[in-house]
Design a protein around this motif. Structure first.
Motif, PDB file in Angstrom:
ATOM      1  N   MET A  95     -18.264 -14.457  23.554  1.00 20.14           N
ATOM      2  CA  MET A  95     -18.063 -13.164  22.516  1.00 20.14           C
ATOM      3  C   MET A  95     -18.234 -14.035  21.131  1.00 20.14           C
ATOM      4  O   MET A  95     -17.661 -14.827  20.902  1.00 20.14           O
ATOM      5  CB  MET A  95     -16.786 -12.642  22.534  1.00 20.14           C
ATOM      6  CG  MET A  95     -16.767 -11.749  24.077  1.00 20.14           C
ATOM      7  SD  MET A  95     -17.546 -10.551  24.100  1.00 20.14           S
ATOM      8  CE  MET A  95     -16.588  -9.494  25.007  1.00 20.14           C
ATOM      9  N   ALA A 133     -28.306 -13.389  31.960  1.00 16.14           N
ATOM     10  CA  ALA A 133     -26.977 -13.794  31.266  1.00 16.14           C
ATOM     11  C   ALA A 133     -27.499 -13.865  29.525  1.00 16.14           C
ATOM     12  O   ALA A 133     -26.368 -13.210  28.969  1.00 16.14           O
ATOM     13  CB  ALA A 133     -26.480 -15.248  31.680  1.00 16.14           C
ATOM     14  N   GLU A 134     -28.312 -14.187  29.194  1.00 16.49           N
ATOM     15  CA  GLU A 134     -28.577 -14.085  27.672  1.00 16.49           C
ATOM     16  C   GLU A 134     -28.747 -12.771  27.102  1.00 16.49           C
ATOM     17  O   GLU A 134     -28.084 -12.665  25.965  1.00 16.49           O
ATOM     18  CB  GLU A 134     -30.145 -14.706  27.446  1.00 16.49           C
ATOM     19  CG  GLU A 134     -30.525 -15.147  26.052  1.00 16.49           C
ATOM     20  CD  GLU A 134     -31.966 -15.421  25.937  1.00 16.49           C
ATOM     21  OE1 GLU A 134     -32.151 -15.403  24.747  1.00 16.49           O
ATOM     22  OE2 GLU A 134     -32.758 -15.485  26.701  1.00 16.49           O
ATOM     23  N   GLN A 150     -27.393 -10.032  28.390  1.00 12.74           N
ATOM     24  CA  GLN A 150     -25.953  -9.424  28.474  1.00 12.74           C
ATOM     25  C   GLN A 150     -25.136 -10.038  27.525  1.00 12.74           C
ATOM     26  O   GLN A 150     -24.130  -9.298  26.873  1.00 12.74           O
ATOM     27  CB  GLN A 150     -25.256  -9.834  29.924  1.00 12.74           C
ATOM     28  CG  GLN A 150     -26.172  -9.020  31.068  1.00 12.74           C
ATOM     29  CD  GLN A 150     -26.057  -7.643  31.006  1.00 12.74           C
ATOM     30  OE1 GLN A 150     -24.863  -6.985  30.689  1.00 12.74           O
ATOM     31  NE2 GLN A 150     -27.155  -6.824  31.032  1.00 12.74           N
ATOM     32  N   ARG A 151     -25.109 -11.320  27.140  1.00 13.61           N
ATOM     33  CA  ARG A 151     -24.239 -11.992  26.121  1.00 13.61           C
ATOM     34  C   ARG A 151     -24.592 -11.333  24.573  1.00 13.61           C
ATOM     35  O   ARG A 151     -23.755 -11.041  23.777  1.00 13.61           O
ATOM     36  CB  ARG A 151     -24.534 -13.400  25.943  1.00 13.61           C
ATOM     37  CG  ARG A 151     -23.578 -14.262  25.066  1.00 13.61           C
ATOM     38  CD  ARG A 151     -23.755 -15.909  25.039  1.00 13.61           C
ATOM     39  NE  ARG A 151     -23.939 -16.218  26.212  1.00 13.61           N
ATOM     40  CZ  ARG A 151     -25.356 -16.733  26.430  1.00 13.61           C
ATOM     41  NH1 ARG A 151     -26.175 -17.076  25.794  1.00 13.61           N
ATOM     42  NH2 ARG A 151     -25.481 -17.448  27.587  1.00 13.61           N
ATOM     43  N   ASP A 175     -22.946  -7.826  24.537  1.00  6.30           N
ATOM     44  CA  ASP A 175     -21.652  -8.028  24.213  1.00  6.30           C
ATOM     45  C   ASP A 175     -21.443  -8.553  22.657  1.00  6.30           C
ATOM     46  O   ASP A 175     -20.540  -7.826  22.072  1.00  6.30           O
ATOM     47  CB  ASP A 175     -21.062  -9.007  25.155  1.00  6.30           C
ATOM     48  CG  ASP A 175     -20.883  -8.514  26.657  1.00  6.30           C
ATOM     49  OD1 ASP A 175     -20.768  -7.251  26.854  1.00  6.30           O
ATOM     50  OD2 ASP A 175     -20.770  -9.442  27.550  1.00  6.30           O
ATOM     51  N   ASP A 176     -22.020  -9.253  22.128  1.00  8.22           N
ATOM     52  CA  ASP A 176     -22.019  -9.820  20.865  1.00  8.22           C
ATOM     53  C   ASP A 176     -22.200  -8.819  19.700  1.00  8.22           C
ATOM     54  O   ASP A 176     -21.537  -8.447  18.750  1.00  8.22           O
ATOM     55  CB  ASP A 176     -22.902 -11.102  20.557  1.00  8.22           C
ATOM     56  CG  ASP A 176     -22.483 -12.216  21.293  1.00  8.22           C
ATOM     57  OD1 ASP A 176     -21.178 -12.273  21.919  1.00  8.22           O
ATOM     58  OD2 ASP A 176     -23.112 -13.242  21.341  1.00  8.22           O
TER      59      ASP A 176
END
Ligand code: ZN
Length: 182
Positions: free
Chosen positions: A1, A29-30, A32-33, A36-37
């Motif tokens: 995060m 994953a990229e 999704q990150r 989230d950020d």
């Protein structure tokens, strides 16, 4: 995060169209990150929404959430909504004037006319198709964020720049004055 750097007016990234995110890329994953950020960044700066362009990511992703937001004390709550590849269609021709601000245009407010009800078709963060009808403030935020993904900021939508106000002056002179429909 992580808290991401927010592009401010004048940075070309705000004027470029974001590209659609392929469905198989949404679950990566990229991506999704990044989502989230973006959520963390929106919450850190008390935004009602945040679009990819604003964090230098030209991807058609926006996050929206209003939960007792100090920047919009009178705004109704909106649950956290992740909007990917949005297509927005007005449901009626009716528009309403309302105040908007933007994390990319710090400390300013201006009156913008927006459709009062829109149909939103998009993907969610799991890559599922979502279709919903949004009204009033939620519809306004969806239109504001979708505009960002097309390189448009709210200033472009203002019919009368004379309402454009610094936040301090807005609190002093405009707060509580409701804009009426034309
Ligand atoms: Zn904005």
């Amino acid at each position: 995060m992580a808290i991401l750097k927010v592009a401010r007016l004048g940075h070309p990234v705000l004027r470029q169209p974001a590209r659609p995110v392929p469905v198989d890329e949404i679950r990566s994953a990229e991506t999704q990150r990044l989502i989230d950020d973006m959520i963390d960044t929106m919450r850190e700066y008390d935004g009602a929404g945040l679009a990819g362009n604003q964090v230098h990511a030209l991807k058609q992703i926006a996050v929206i959430e209003v939960a007792a937001n100090p920047r919009y004390p009178d705004a109704p709550a909106i649950p956290l909504t992740v909007v990917i590849n949005p297509v927005v269609t007005p449901i009626s021709e009716e528009t309403e004037d309302g105040w908007e601000g933007c994390l990319s245009v710090p400390d300013m407010r201006g009156v913008v006319a927006r459709y009062t009800a829109v149909r939103l078709e998009c993907h969610d963060r799991e890559g599922r198709r979502v279709e919903l009808v949004a009204k009033d403030f939620f519809a306004r935020v969806i239109q504001h964020e979708t505009d960002h993904l097309h390189g448009i900021v709210y200033l472009d939508r203002m019919r009368d720049l004379r309402t454009l106000s610094h936040l301090v002056e807005w609190n002093k002179h405009w707060l509580g004055i409701r804009q009426q429909d034309d």
